[in-house]
Design an enzyme around this catalytic site. Structure first.
Site, PDB file in Angstrom:
ATOM      1  N   LEU A 149      -9.482  83.841  -0.750  1.00  0.00           N
ATOM      2  CA  LEU A 149      -9.946  84.538   0.444  1.00  0.00           C
ATOM      3  C   LEU A 149      -8.969  85.643   0.842  1.00  0.00           C
ATOM      4  O   LEU A 149      -7.767  85.447   0.843  1.00  0.00           O
ATOM      5  CB  LEU A 149     -10.077  83.535   1.593  1.00  0.00           C
ATOM      6  CG  LEU A 149     -10.672  84.050   2.900  1.00  0.00           C
ATOM      7  CD1 LEU A 149     -12.144  84.375   2.729  1.00  0.00           C
ATOM      8  CD2 LEU A 149     -10.477  83.013   4.006  1.00  0.00           C
ATOM      9  N   GLN A 203      -9.251  79.809  -2.639  1.00  0.00           N
ATOM     10  CA  GLN A 203     -10.686  79.851  -2.879  1.00  0.00           C
ATOM     11  C   GLN A 203     -11.003  80.302  -4.307  1.00  0.00           C
ATOM     12  O   GLN A 203     -12.091  80.033  -4.824  1.00  0.00           O
ATOM     13  CB  GLN A 203     -11.383  80.777  -1.874  1.00  0.00           C
ATOM     14  CG  GLN A 203     -12.902  80.647  -1.897  1.00  0.00           C
ATOM     15  CD  GLN A 203     -13.609  81.698  -1.066  1.00  0.00           C
ATOM     16  OE1 GLN A 203     -12.999  82.678  -0.626  1.00  0.00           O
ATOM     17  NE2 GLN A 203     -14.894  81.518  -0.829  1.00  0.00           N
ATOM     18  N   ASP A 230      11.242  82.864   6.926  1.00  0.00           N
ATOM     19  CA  ASP A 230      10.062  83.520   6.388  1.00  0.00           C
ATOM     20  C   ASP A 230       8.943  83.442   7.428  1.00  0.00           C
ATOM     21  O   ASP A 230       8.490  82.351   7.779  1.00  0.00           O
ATOM     22  CB  ASP A 230       9.644  82.807   5.096  1.00  0.00           C
ATOM     23  CG  ASP A 230       8.499  83.499   4.390  1.00  0.00           C
ATOM     24  OD1 ASP A 230       7.785  84.277   5.034  1.00  0.00           O
ATOM     25  OD2 ASP A 230       8.313  83.246   3.181  1.00  0.00           O
ATOM     26  N   ASP A 266      10.891  76.845  -7.928  1.00  0.00           N
ATOM     27  CA  ASP A 266      10.508  78.186  -8.379  1.00  0.00           C
ATOM     28  C   ASP A 266       9.011  78.181  -8.645  1.00  0.00           C
ATOM     29  O   ASP A 266       8.557  77.749  -9.700  1.00  0.00           O
ATOM     30  CB  ASP A 266      11.281  78.561  -9.638  1.00  0.00           C
ATOM     31  CG  ASP A 266      11.067  80.013 -10.046  1.00  0.00           C
ATOM     32  OD1 ASP A 266      10.051  80.608  -9.632  1.00  0.00           O
ATOM     33  OD2 ASP A 266      11.902  80.558 -10.793  1.00  0.00           O
TER      34      ASP A 266
END
Length: 289
Positions: free
Chosen positions: A17, A84, A213, A272
């Site tokens: 999406l 998706q 983040d 990772d």
């Protein structure tokens, strides 16, 4: 120096999406694509509707598969679908198994998304407390803004949202049940109609002040709206909802978007997420795929 991981069949990376070749500062699949190319894999990124239901996107994918097969001379492709994109890949494999060697679901909502359920209810007056509806809709909007997307709802947004709810995916699964687990949290069939099925996903890690983040912060906030899988989701998809075929692992410590990119700063010992794709190419190579 990494060994050659050339697969027998080309790999197609299928976006989910709001997926584009590039969204704002993010080029989707950039790190994955470069890592796979570096080990000799022939890799393509098909262009599908960024916002539509699973079957429409799956039909578009079938057309892209045909183009890759004509261009490369290969007889099949390996599909790796993120979010998706996993449902589009599943559709293609169910409808045309003779053209698909494997399907790999990465953070795929194979049993629906509890977040999609909340977003859908937030659009219906009175279905959720006003403060909850406003908060979940705002967080999702902020997530799209961080990606450089638009907050304006496109014409097909409702169809896409309905297709990602637990009810919508349940209807999809009734028609395309290949490699789904027979019980919640289990693994599915390794091979169906000649197609190998794999999956992996993650859960939102604890707050890490080394990274800060913003995407992870929003995913962590969205994760609170999961009832069936509280604390066991990546902010968009529940851990066990992601299971399909051979489950490689479903609790990697990364959020929904980190399953296809590296964060700008990584804490020591972090998984990772990009190397997982290289390891999977070696897995496909060993299976003669």
């Amino acid at each position: 120096m990494q060994r050659n991981a050339t697969t027998l069949y080309p790999i197609l990376l299928v976006h989910g999406l709001f997926g584009f070749e590039r969204i704002g500062p993010f080029e989707l699949f950039h790190d994955v694509k470069q890592a796979l190319k570096a080990v000799g894999v022939q890799v393509f990124v098909p262009h599908l509707s960024a916002i539509h239901d699973n079957e429409v996107r799956g039909k578009q994918l079938l057309g892209q598969i045909d183009s890759v097969l004509r261009g490369t001379g290969a007889s099949k492709v390996n599909l790796i679908g993120h979010s998706q994109g996993a449902l589009a890949a599943r559709y293609a494999a169910a409808v045309a198994p003779q053209r698909v060697a494997s399907v790999t679901s990465v953070s795929g909502p194979n049993h629906g998304s509890e977040l999609a359920d909340f977003l859908r209810k937030a659009l219906i007056p009175g279905r959720l407390p006003e403060s909850v509806a406003q908060n979940v809709a705002t967080l999702f909007s902020d997530f799209l803004c961080l990606l450089g997307g638009t907050t304006a709802l496109p014409k097909n947004a409702l169809a896409a949202l309905n297709a990602l709810t637990t009810v919508g995916v349940g209807d999809f699964n009734d028609k395309y049940p290949q490699a789904l687990p027979e019980s919640w949290g289990a693994q599915g069939a390794e091979r169906v109609n000649g197609v190998r099925y794999y999956s992996w996903s993650g859960v939102v890690p604890e707050m890490n002040l080394q990274t800060l983040d913003p995407v992870q912060g929003i995913c962590r906030a969205l994760s609170q709206y999961f009832i069936t899988e509280p604390g066991q989701n990546d902010g968009f998809v529940g851990r066990y909802s992601s299971h399909l075929g051979t489950v490689i692992r479903s609790d990697y410590p990364f959020d929904h978007l980190r399953s296809l990119r590296r964060a700008s700063t990584e804490p020591a010992g972090a998984a990772d997420s990009i190397q997982l794709y290289v390891e999977h190419a070696l897995r496909l190579q060993a299976a003669n795929l």
